[in-house]
Each structure stands twice: as structure tokens, then as C-alpha cells.
Design an enzyme around this catalytic site. Structure first.
Site, PDB file in Angstrom:
ATOM      1  N   SER A  27      53.908  -0.326   3.646  1.00  0.00           N
ATOM      2  CA  SER A  27      52.735   0.464   3.250  1.00  0.00           C
ATOM      3  C   SER A  27      52.229   1.333   4.388  1.00  0.00           C
ATOM      4  O   SER A  27      51.237   2.047   4.243  1.00  0.00           O
ATOM      5  CB  SER A  27      51.612  -0.465   2.788  1.00  0.00           C
ATOM      6  OG  SER A  27      51.302  -1.388   3.815  1.00  0.00           O
ATOM      7  N   ASN A 114      45.167 -11.075   4.915  1.00  0.00           N
ATOM      8  CA  ASN A 114      44.428 -10.972   3.652  1.00  0.00           C
ATOM      9  C   ASN A 114      42.949 -10.655   3.875  1.00  0.00           C
ATOM     10  O   ASN A 114      42.392  -9.791   3.197  1.00  0.00           O
ATOM     11  CB  ASN A 114      44.580 -12.260   2.836  1.00  0.00           C
ATOM     12  CG  ASN A 114      46.032 -12.515   2.458  1.00  0.00           C
ATOM     13  OD1 ASN A 114      46.886 -11.653   2.668  1.00  0.00           O
ATOM     14  ND2 ASN A 114      46.315 -13.682   1.896  1.00  0.00           N
ATOM     15  N   THR A 159      24.118  25.164 -27.342  1.00  0.00           N
ATOM     16  CA  THR A 159      24.632  23.900 -27.866  1.00  0.00           C
ATOM     17  C   THR A 159      25.837  24.318 -28.701  1.00  0.00           C
ATOM     18  O   THR A 159      25.811  25.391 -29.322  1.00  0.00           O
ATOM     19  CB  THR A 159      23.602  23.139 -28.731  1.00  0.00           C
ATOM     20  OG1 THR A 159      23.256  23.951 -29.847  1.00  0.00           O
ATOM     21  CG2 THR A 159      22.330  22.797 -27.953  1.00  0.00           C
ATOM     22  N   HIS A 160      26.871  23.510 -28.672  1.00  0.00           N
ATOM     23  CA  HIS A 160      28.150  23.860 -29.331  1.00  0.00           C
ATOM     24  C   HIS A 160      28.695  25.187 -28.818  1.00  0.00           C
ATOM     25  O   HIS A 160      29.424  25.870 -29.526  1.00  0.00           O
ATOM     26  CB  HIS A 160      27.988  23.926 -30.855  1.00  0.00           C
ATOM     27  CG  HIS A 160      27.211  22.784 -31.429  1.00  0.00           C
ATOM     28  ND1 HIS A 160      27.792  21.593 -31.821  1.00  0.00           N
ATOM     29  CD2 HIS A 160      25.873  22.619 -31.635  1.00  0.00           C
ATOM     30  CE1 HIS A 160      26.864  20.772 -32.266  1.00  0.00           C
ATOM     31  NE2 HIS A 160      25.693  21.365 -32.147  1.00  0.00           N
ATOM     32  N   SER A 281      45.864  37.761  -9.523  1.00  0.00           N
ATOM     33  CA  SER A 281      47.058  37.522 -10.333  1.00  0.00           C
ATOM     34  C   SER A 281      48.230  38.227  -9.680  1.00  0.00           C
ATOM     35  O   SER A 281      48.073  39.302  -9.103  1.00  0.00           O
ATOM     36  CB  SER A 281      46.832  38.065 -11.742  1.00  0.00           C
ATOM     37  OG  SER A 281      48.069  38.363 -12.363  1.00  0.00           O
ATOM     38  N   LYS A 287      42.875  41.458 -11.975  1.00  0.00           N
ATOM     39  CA  LYS A 287      42.318  40.129 -12.192  1.00  0.00           C
ATOM     40  C   LYS A 287      41.665  39.512 -10.964  1.00  0.00           C
ATOM     41  O   LYS A 287      42.139  39.623  -9.852  1.00  0.00           O
ATOM     42  CB  LYS A 287      43.422  39.179 -12.657  1.00  0.00           C
ATOM     43  CG  LYS A 287      43.990  39.544 -13.999  1.00  0.00           C
ATOM     44  CD  LYS A 287      43.209  38.938 -15.135  1.00  0.00           C
ATOM     45  CE  LYS A 287      43.703  37.533 -15.352  1.00  0.00           C
ATOM     46  NZ  LYS A 287      43.051  36.897 -16.467  1.00  0.00           N
ATOM     47  N   GLU A 294      38.605  25.934 -11.800  1.00  0.00           N
ATOM     48  CA  GLU A 294      39.586  25.316 -12.702  1.00  0.00           C
ATOM     49  C   GLU A 294      40.295  24.141 -12.023  1.00  0.00           C
ATOM     50  O   GLU A 294      40.568  23.113 -12.650  1.00  0.00           O
ATOM     51  CB  GLU A 294      40.625  26.354 -13.141  1.00  0.00           C
ATOM     52  CG  GLU A 294      40.044  27.414 -14.061  1.00  0.00           C
ATOM     53  CD  GLU A 294      40.961  28.630 -14.222  1.00  0.00           C
ATOM     54  OE1 GLU A 294      40.568  29.559 -14.920  1.00  0.00           O
ATOM     55  OE2 GLU A 294      42.061  28.643 -13.627  1.00  0.00           O
ATOM     56  N   GLN A 326      48.209  -4.321  -2.508  1.00  0.00           N
ATOM     57  CA  GLN A 326      48.617  -3.219  -1.631  1.00  0.00           C
ATOM     58  C   GLN A 326      48.597  -1.884  -2.394  1.00  0.00           C
ATOM     59  O   GLN A 326      48.447  -0.831  -1.797  1.00  0.00           O
ATOM     60  CB  GLN A 326      50.023  -3.508  -1.088  1.00  0.00           C
ATOM     61  CG  GLN A 326      50.538  -2.468  -0.116  1.00  0.00           C
ATOM     62  CD  GLN A 326      51.763  -2.981   0.621  1.00  0.00           C
ATOM     63  OE1 GLN A 326      51.658  -3.915   1.416  1.00  0.00           O
ATOM     64  NE2 GLN A 326      52.909  -2.396   0.367  1.00  0.00           N
TER      65      GLN A 326
HETATM   66  N1  ARG Z   1      49.699  -4.506   3.423  1.00  0.00           N
HETATM   67  C1  ARG Z   1      49.062  -5.578   2.760  1.00  0.00           C
HETATM   68  C2  ARG Z   1      48.065  -5.029   1.733  1.00  0.00           C
HETATM   69  O1  ARG Z   1      47.788  -3.907   1.739  1.00  0.00           O
HETATM   70  C3  ARG Z   1      48.336  -6.415   3.745  1.00  0.00           C
HETATM   71  C4  ARG Z   1      48.164  -7.840   3.350  1.00  0.00           C
HETATM   72  C5  ARG Z   1      49.449  -8.530   3.292  1.00  0.00           C
HETATM   73  N2  ARG Z   1      49.280  -9.906   3.051  1.00  0.00           N
HETATM   74  C6  ARG Z   1      50.310 -10.686   2.649  1.00  0.00           C
HETATM   75  N3  ARG Z   1      50.021 -11.913   2.437  1.00  0.00           N
HETATM   76  N4  ARG Z   1      51.501 -10.215   2.454  1.00  0.00           N
HETATM   77  O2  ARG Z   1      47.564  -5.748   0.897  1.00  0.00           O
END
Ligand code: ARG
Length: 466
Positions: A27, A114, A159-160, A281, A287, A294, A326
Site C-alpha cells: 500500500s 493496527n 421551480t421546475h 472549443s 465558444k 461542469e 487497507q
Molecule cells: N497497511 C495496513 C493498512 O492500511 C496497515 C495495517 C496492517 N496490519 C496488519 N495486521 N496486516 O491497514
């Protein structure tokens, strides 16, 4: 393949991680943006470990200095992020141990990734919440100033998307102000629930060490500690709540964007969008398109999708922590980036619009915008509202047949519909009298708009960002 013996959790493994698995589970590409919160959390944790006698002063100093060094390396782009170290937490911890040796290996005492990741994410969401609140404040301030200067500008309200009744432009701008004010209040309110410390919950059960959770919470600016360690590491309701508030804000910005698009269109021309907030454009030289409005309207879709993703992410997870969590980050980060950028861009665009007051007023004299005022006039002359409604409906039909406005009818013509109609009706039919008559709290009269601006300033002042 990376030898698992090199990994921070490698002890019980005999075989290396499959490289596809490594890619799949890493990650760091997206959670590295939590580095500041991760380092602050680790320094607070280490200081607490020292205070309760688990780390010596020398060890704490080495950890704090090492982490400060890493912070400066990251900020000057001199830090090599390694995907095989999975995430921001292990990248930083491993690098710390590379720098300072043995003391680095003691940092994770009484802590788990954690509670670490939940801490980092809460700190991050809190900080972004603060900056969103302050961006909203600035935007709202601009709306107040504009509403004040456009308190007397008359345009048709719809309205509408059909002409309904005349309103003041200031009043319409104050409607936007109110929508954004509730968003701001929602962010301020959720901040209290976001800003609670999970640190000390460890993996899920708490820890055997005599930790001081209040100390780390207070160092990190949390308002309190989460009371249950299982809940602390497992729930992401703060992410769902923030994503939901952001999605609502984006829906508001999208509706504002839609109105800008309509008002700037050739059929309306109520406003001109500044060249600096429009695009051309590639084929049609004439334009000038409201693409930015948008785009904001379009981007509201992804924030709604991100909210949905977070809700589905959580719905079937058993307590406590699961790796599913994650997946909270990309959706949440995308939402926060999108809402922050959209608030700024909408603010800038609105600050630079040019209202065409003459066209607004002309449009308010078309479409029988004062039909309800005419009915109310009859009610004041003792006609029941239902009968008055019917009578005015007939007058409208008469005008449609003659292709004219109410004001173009003679008094004699009007009197055919009801004898109590007198010369003073012509004053009632002008849009200015129509708006001036709505002179009560929340009404569109210029006087009320100015009062709403005054109250709005007071409200903004009372809850300036933290
Ligand atoms: N990269 C993990 C997350 O975003 C961190 C926690 C990982 N904990 C584990 N027990 N594998 O949640």
C-alpha cells in the site's frame, strides 16, 4: 522475491513472498502520504515508552532524532520507498533501524500496525477537515460579500426550471451560503468523533505494558482516547462519516455548478464566467465553455462512489482488524482531494463572475413571475385564495392569447376579471415590489438579505476554524 527473513514479520516464514503477492498487497504507493502523521505518532509513542520506563532517555533521543531525519529526507524527496516493505509504517520503521540500530527495534513495543494505521488516518482526516473548514469559511465569506452587493438585484426564481417568482440575486447567493454552512457545521461536528486516539489498542486487545494512552493522545492533539481497543482498531466509521459529508458537499457544489452553467448559457446570459475560469472549443472559435463548473458537477459522482465503496468495504467485516481496511485509503484520499480542490475552484469562479443585472431584471418581467402577487392582491381585497388563483389563471390565459404581459393590459380589461382591481395593481406587478413584499425572516426582500448577511457573518465568526 524478497527473503522473508528480511521482513519485519519474517520470523515464522520459511518461504519468500510471491512477487505478485507483494505487489498486490503493498500500500506504500498511496499510504505514504501519511508519513507526517506516522512520524508524529511514533515520536509520541516513544516519548510515552520512555516516560513509563520502557525506553531509556538515550534510546528515546535516538528514535526521535532518527525519525526527524527521516521526515526531512521524505520532505526533500531523498527517501527510497520500498514496495516490499509493504506500507508507510514498515518503510519508516525499517529505515529508522537502518539509521540508529538496536533502539529502532524497540519502537514497536506495545504497539501494532493496527492501532498505528488507525491513528495515522484519524490524524490525517482531522487535519484535512480543518483545512476544508477553513476553505469553506473563505468561500462563504465571498458569498456574503456578493450577496450584500447584490441584495437589490432582481432575477426570476425558478421551480421546475420554469419562471416562478422574482427573487433577489443576493437571496439566491445566500441559499448557497446556507447549504455550505451546513456542510461546514457537519465537518466541525464529525471532527469531534474523528479526533479520538486509537493508540494503545495495539493489535486489538491492548498491551501488557504499562502504557499511558492519555499522554500520547494529548501530545497528538486528540480530544480523548477511544474506550474500547477492539473498536479502536476495527471501525472506520469516521472515514465513512467524513466521506459522506464530503459527498453531500460535492452534491451542493454540483448544484451550484449546474446553476452557473445554466446562467452562463446563451439562452439566459445572466452571468459571464471569467475567461480565467472557462475554456474554449478546439473547433468552434466563438465558444467559451463553463467546463470548470461542469467538472465539479462531474466530480461529485466519484465522491458518491467513494462513499459507497467505503460502506461496502465495512459492511461484512467481523471485528476486529482485517486487511480489507487497507482499501479505505484510496477512496477516502480521493474524496478529500476532490472536495478540497472543488471548494477552492468554485470559490474562485464565483468570486469572478459578472452578473448582467439588466438581463436578470428583464427575465423577471417575463413568464408572469408576479402572478402570485396578483392573486395575493385579490386576497387582500377579500377574494378567497382559491378563487384568486382561478381568476389570475384566466388573466394569464388571456395574456397568452394576446401575446402580452400583465402590465400591458388596461385597467378596464383587468377589471373584467375582478371589479376590485384598481390602478395600484400596476405597482404590485413590478418585480421590485414583489421582492420587497417578502419582508420576513428567510424572505427575499433586500432588507432581509442584508439581515441574513449580517447573521451569516456572525455565525462564521463564532465558529472560525480550529
Ligand atoms: N497497511 C495496513 C493498512 O492500511 C496497515 C495495517 C496492517 N496490519 C496488519 N495486521 N496486516 O491497514
Amino acid at each position: 522475491m524478497t527473503e522473508n527473513q528480511d521482513k519485519l514479520w519474517g520470523g515464522r516464514f520459511t518461504q519468500p513472498t510471491n512477487s505478485v503477492v507483494e505487489q498486490f498487497s503493498s500500500s506504500v504507493a498511496f499510504d505514504r502520504r501519511l508519513y507526517r502523521q506516522d512520524i508524529a505518532g511514533s515520536i509520541a509513542h516513544a516519548r510515552m515508552l520512555h516516560k513509563v520506563g520502557i525506553l531509556t532517555k538515550t534510546e528515546f533521543d535516538a528514535i526521535a532524532d532518527g525519525l526527524e531525519l527521516i521526515l526531512s529526507q521524505i520532505e526533500s524527496d531523498k527517501f527510497d520507498w520500498a514496495i516490499e516493505l509493504e506500507d508507510v509504517h514498515m518503510n519508516i520503521e525499517q529505515r529508522l533501524t537502518d539509521h540508529i540500530g538496536e533502539a529502532g527495534k524497540k519502537l514497536h513495543t506495545g504497539r501494532s500496525r493496527n492501532d498505528q494505521v488507525a491513528t495515522d488516518l484519524r490524524l490525517y482526516v482531522r487535519d484535512v477537515t480543518d483545512s476544508i473548514v477553513s476553505e469553506l469559511c473563505m468561500f462563504q465569506n465571498t458569498l456574503l460579500n456578493l450577496a450584500e452587493s447584490e441584495a437589490n438585484t432582481v432575477l426570476p426564481g425558478f421551480t421546475h426550471l420554469q419562471v416562478a417568482q422574482p427573487v433577489t440575486f443576493g437571496h439566491h447567493l445566500m441559499a448557497w451560503f446556507e447549504m455550505l454552512d451546513r456542510d461546514r457545521q457537519r465537518f466541525l461536528d464529525s471532527r469531534k468523533r474523528v479526533n479520538q486516539s486509537p493508540l494503545g489498542a495495539a493489535a486489538l486487545a491492548g498491551t501488557n505494558f504499562p502504557i499511558d494512552r492519555e499522554m500520547t493522545a494529548s501530545e497528538l492533539g486528540f480530544e480523548g482516547v477511544l474506550s474500547n481497543s477492539i473498536d479502536a482498531v476495527s471501525d472506520r466509521d469516521f472515514a465513512m462519516e467524513t466521506a459522506s459529508i464530503a459527498a453531500i458537499t460535492m452534491v451542493h457544489l454540483s448544484r451550484i455548478g449546474e446553476e452557473l452553467v445554466i446562467w452562463a448559457s446563451t439562452g439566459y446570459q445572466f452571468i459571464t464566467i471569467s475567461d480565467s475560469y472557462a475554456t474554449g472549443s478546439s473547433i468552434m472559435p466563438q465558444k467559451k465553455n463553463p467546463d470548470i463548473a461542469e467538472l465539479v458537477r462531474g466530480k461529485s459522482a466519484r465522491t458518491a462512489g467513494n462513499l459507497q465503496a467505503l460502506l461496502m468495504l465495512m459492511k461484512a467485516q467481523p471485528l476486529a482488524y482485517n486487511r480489507d481496511n487497507q482499501e479505505d485509503k484510496e477512496a477516502l484520499f480521493d474524496t478529500l482531494d476532490t472536495v478540497s480542490a472543488s471548494i477552492k475552484i468554485m470559490h474562485g469562479m464565483i468570486q469572478n463572475i459578472q452578473p448582467d443585472r439588466a438581463r436578470m431584471k428583464a427575465a423577471a418581467t417575463e413568464g408572469f413571475a408576479t402572478a402570485t402577487d396578483l392573486a395575493d392582491y385579490l386576497v387582500l381585497r377579500k377574494v378567497s385564495f382559491r378563487d384568486a388563483h382561478e381568476i389570475v389563471g384566466k388573466i394569464v390565459r388571456h395574456c397568452l392569447e394576446k401575446n402580452c404581459n400583465f402590465e400591458m393590459l388596461s385597467l378596464a380589461e383587468l377589471k373584467q376579471y375582478h371589479p376590485s382591481i384598481e390602478e395600484d395593481i400596476y405597482e404590485v406587478l413590478v418585480p421590485e415590489s414583489s421582492v420587497n413584499s417578502k419582508n420576513h425572516i428567510g424572505g427575499t426582500a433586500p432588507q432581509q438579505v442584508l439581515e441574513a448577511v449580517r447573521m451569516g457573518r456572525k455565525r462564521l465568526g463564532e465558529t472560525t476554524p480550529i
